[in-house]
Design a protein around this motif. Sequence first.
Motif, PDB file in Angstrom:
ATOM      1  N   ILE A 569       0.794  -1.397  -0.190  1.00  0.00           N
ATOM      2  CA  ILE A 569      -0.073   0.146  -0.112  1.00  0.00           C
ATOM      3  C   ILE A 569       0.723   1.396  -0.033  1.00  0.00           C
ATOM      4  CG2 ILE A 569      -1.750   1.420   1.190  1.00  0.00           C
ATOM      5  CD1 ILE A 569      -2.941  -1.232   2.244  1.00  0.00           C
ATOM      6  N   GLU A 570       0.750   2.273  -0.737  1.00  0.00           N
ATOM      7  CA  GLU A 570       1.466   3.313  -1.067  1.00  0.00           C
ATOM      8  C   GLU A 570       0.421   4.278  -1.295  1.00  0.00           C
ATOM      9  OE1 GLU A 570       5.131   5.444  -3.184  1.00  0.00           O
ATOM     10  OE2 GLU A 570       4.437   3.362  -3.952  1.00  0.00           O
ATOM     11  N   SER A 571       0.297   5.556  -0.214  1.00  0.00           N
ATOM     12  CA  SER A 571      -0.888   6.462  -0.251  1.00  0.00           C
ATOM     13  C   SER A 571      -0.401   7.571   0.772  1.00  0.00           C
ATOM     14  CB  SER A 571      -2.038   5.844   0.475  1.00  0.00           C
ATOM     15  OG  SER A 571      -3.102   6.773   0.099  1.00  0.00           O
ATOM     16  N   LEU A 583      -6.329   2.169   5.758  1.00  0.00           N
ATOM     17  CA  LEU A 583      -5.647   2.609   4.603  1.00  0.00           C
ATOM     18  C   LEU A 583      -6.121   1.721   3.336  1.00  0.00           C
ATOM     19  CD1 LEU A 583      -2.053   2.531   5.748  1.00  0.00           C
ATOM     20  CD2 LEU A 583      -3.372   4.422   5.498  1.00  0.00           C
ATOM     21  N   GLY A 584      -6.560   0.435   3.443  1.00  0.00           N
ATOM     22  CA  GLY A 584      -7.027  -0.497   2.695  1.00  0.00           C
ATOM     23  C   GLY A 584      -6.985  -1.945   3.035  1.00  0.00           C
ATOM     24  N   GLY A 585      -7.493  -2.578   1.962  1.00  0.00           N
ATOM     25  CA  GLY A 585      -7.507  -4.152   2.279  1.00  0.00           C
ATOM     26  C   GLY A 585      -7.892  -4.898   1.019  1.00  0.00           C
ATOM     27  N   LEU A 586      -7.911  -6.184   1.452  1.00  0.00           N
ATOM     28  CA  LEU A 586      -8.032  -7.198   0.172  1.00  0.00           C
ATOM     29  C   LEU A 586      -9.110  -8.159   0.881  1.00  0.00           C
ATOM     30  CD1 LEU A 586      -7.502  -8.632  -2.353  1.00  0.00           C
ATOM     31  CD2 LEU A 586      -5.815 -10.142  -1.142  1.00  0.00           C
ATOM     32  N   LYS A 619     -11.016 -20.955  -1.013  1.00  0.00           N
ATOM     33  CA  LYS A 619      -9.974 -20.065  -0.083  1.00  0.00           C
ATOM     34  C   LYS A 619     -10.551 -18.934   0.072  1.00  0.00           C
ATOM     35  CE  LYS A 619      -5.276 -18.579   0.297  1.00  0.00           C
ATOM     36  NZ  LYS A 619      -3.892 -18.989  -0.411  1.00  0.00           N
ATOM     37  N   LYS A 620     -10.642 -18.341   1.260  1.00  0.00           N
ATOM     38  CA  LYS A 620     -11.242 -16.914   1.553  1.00  0.00           C
ATOM     39  C   LYS A 620      -9.965 -16.446   2.238  1.00  0.00           C
ATOM     40  CE  LYS A 620     -15.162 -15.951   2.729  1.00  0.00           C
ATOM     41  NZ  LYS A 620     -16.425 -15.792   3.530  1.00  0.00           N
ATOM     42  N   THR A 621      -9.692 -14.911   1.888  1.00  0.00           N
ATOM     43  CA  THR A 621      -8.525 -14.301   2.567  1.00  0.00           C
ATOM     44  C   THR A 621      -9.221 -12.755   2.620  1.00  0.00           C
ATOM     45  OG1 THR A 621      -6.815 -15.276   1.016  1.00  0.00           O
ATOM     46  CG2 THR A 621      -6.302 -13.074   2.277  1.00  0.00           C
ATOM     47  N   ASN A 622      -9.219 -12.327   3.805  1.00  0.00           N
ATOM     48  CA  ASN A 622      -9.500 -10.947   4.308  1.00  0.00           C
ATOM     49  C   ASN A 622      -8.436 -10.236   4.860  1.00  0.00           C
ATOM     50  OD1 ASN A 622     -12.208 -11.712   3.853  1.00  0.00           O
ATOM     51  ND2 ASN A 622     -12.709 -12.280   5.790  1.00  0.00           N
ATOM     52  N   LEU A 623      -7.876  -9.207   4.460  1.00  0.00           N
ATOM     53  CA  LEU A 623      -6.846  -8.453   4.590  1.00  0.00           C
ATOM     54  C   LEU A 623      -7.226  -6.951   4.824  1.00  0.00           C
ATOM     55  CD1 LEU A 623      -3.836  -7.922   5.272  1.00  0.00           C
ATOM     56  CD2 LEU A 623      -3.458  -7.744   2.576  1.00  0.00           C
ATOM     57  N   MET A 624      -6.866  -6.449   6.106  1.00  0.00           N
ATOM     58  CA  MET A 624      -7.202  -4.961   6.271  1.00  0.00           C
ATOM     59  C   MET A 624      -6.138  -4.026   7.124  1.00  0.00           C
ATOM     60  SD  MET A 624     -10.101  -4.777   4.906  1.00  0.00           S
ATOM     61  CE  MET A 624     -10.602  -2.798   5.539  1.00  0.00           C
TER      62      MET A 624
END
Length: 692
Positions: A569-571, A583-586, A619-624
């Motif tokens: 992440i670049e912001s 900031l963001g996530g996936l 497959k589930k992925t939660n990234l914050m």
Amino acid sequence: MNQLNSFRSPRTGVSVAIGILLAAVMALLPLNGVAQSAARSAEPVMLNFNNAEIDAVARTFASITGRNVVVDPRVKGTMTLVTGKPVSRAAAMGQFVAALRLQGYTLVETEGLYKVVPEADAKLQSARVNIQQGEDGSLPAGNQIATQIFKLNFESANNLVPVLRPLISPNNTINANPGSNSLVITDYADNLRRLGRIIAAMDVANATDAEVIVLQHAIASDLAPLVLRLLGSSSAQTAPGQANTAFHTTLIAEPRSNSLVLRAANGAQLALARSLVAQLDQPEAGSSNGAAGNIHVVYLKNADATKIAATLRAAISGSAAPAAAPTGAPGAAGAAPQATTGGQIQADVATNSLIITAPEPQYRQLRAVIDKLDGRRAQVFVESLIAEVSADRAAEFGIQWQGAIGQAGDTIIGLLGTNFGAGGKNIIDISTGVVSGAVLPARGLNYGAVRKTNGVYVLGFLARFLEESGSGNVLSTPNLLTLDNEEAKIVIGQNVPFPTGQFTNTGGSTNSVNPFTTFERRDVGLTLKVRPQISENGTVKLAIYQEVSSVLASTLNATSGPTTNKRTIESNVLVEDGAIVVLGGLLQDEYSGNQEKVPGLGDVPLFGNLFKSEARTRKKTNLMVFLRPVVVRDAQATDQLSMDRYDLMRAGLQKAQPETSQLVPINEAPLLPPAPVKAPDGAPSPMISPEQ
């Protein structure tokens, strides 16, 4: 006679002579019950107790006052109480309390009940509490104990305690409450009135009016701390957690007009401050006839001398500031002839100071700019939270058949079967490789049936069932503390080699081959780079680069090099001080399915599962990623933040101590020492004591 006998002591036979004549006259008057009670309460009495027991005298006064009197069992002894002439009942009660006071006892009134107790216990049983600012008339009779709270307006409560303590009886108390700057005193009422007059006389304002002293030669910001130190005001210290309201001499520098704003604690301090300023506000030696007086040295407290010198030279010349060399680099001392305008401003890196060659008026202008630029810069503590939750599920099912069609001895026989998958999932591979150990059955439940053919067992049926689930929870909290408008970076991970090329050298005479591979190393893990910028309204602008990378475990030994998972992440964001921003996530959800079957037979309901092999994965992925900046503006806030994190880490280590074991002699894990505490002289204690 009945009334007279009620005042007779049963042990000593001493009587109290009441105004007999007045009593006889009053007895003849036709009064009703209320009038008779009022008349009796107004009758004067004459006391004549000689070595009478205290409890007997107390019972007598209970009859006189019409109230219940309780005598503490610890109250022992006799007393002599004689009046030469009839006195009022209130006066008689006052003499009784005074006599008790002389013998170490006192009378306490609580909700209409009189209690005779030792003087030392009276402060614990007195129910009367008065709150006042100065002297008032709400206190009880002079010989009764009460508690009074004195609220001070100017003087410090801690300063008055040693002054008033000798004026209070040893059995009573005086305490100071620094938070509200008040005194809590428990003593006899007559002494409380006297203490009230003393406190009112001492609790007065002594500070003088503010006075502005214009300087002619000296610099106000240089002279103010020197004069304060000479006056002794800077040495006034207050214990931690206590409020000190006593006024001290205040001296503030006003750079715009080059003057001092003075407010003294008293007239003597004012006269001394004026005298010191007059003696120190003198022109420098040699300033009237030589260049020596035009050379000034300014020691910086917070800013970098090299950068300030370049900025001031650019401001004087009117050109853009040149790029300053890094601190410690060659030429960082400001010796490079870049926009020097005659070398008026030079930086000395060793002492972080500026050498200014300029006339007095120009030096004053430069000094005002330097004082504004050399302020303490705020810091920003950046807390980052990276939360990743993943869940993997897989399910596989398959049935395979394999068999021969024909009779023993036939020249041609037929083979019939279903083969799905590869390796450990395929019935033919398992049949040929399980004996030698080359191929093993796949994971999960494997059920097979074999039959003997020509003395050899051949696998003819294989059923396989597998259900797999996995989950992961990764929480990372990298933290950074950096100066305002300064970039900071933290890297937590591994330095992994990656192949970049392969080469082969062939020897000339021996024709030997020397292959080799070149590598480069890269950081794999967690990286956080941030540059904060604090605005005037408290908003923080953050330039952020955050990277989370990891090596795929299955590619660690790959010939082409490992494969990495990377999340970046670049912001640039705006955040309020202390607020949390995302900031963001996936949010990723992957599904895959694979099915192998015999055409026609595999489509038959229920029966078709005997000729089918199927596999499904999800497959589930939660990234914050969250971020919280906290502005730290002074040394106290920095120390508080550091000690909070230090204590948090120490508490975690204390909870992680191993359980005590009798078999293993080592029962203690390393533990952080207690947080250092500043000594009274201001010097911090060492983090690790010599014993450790």
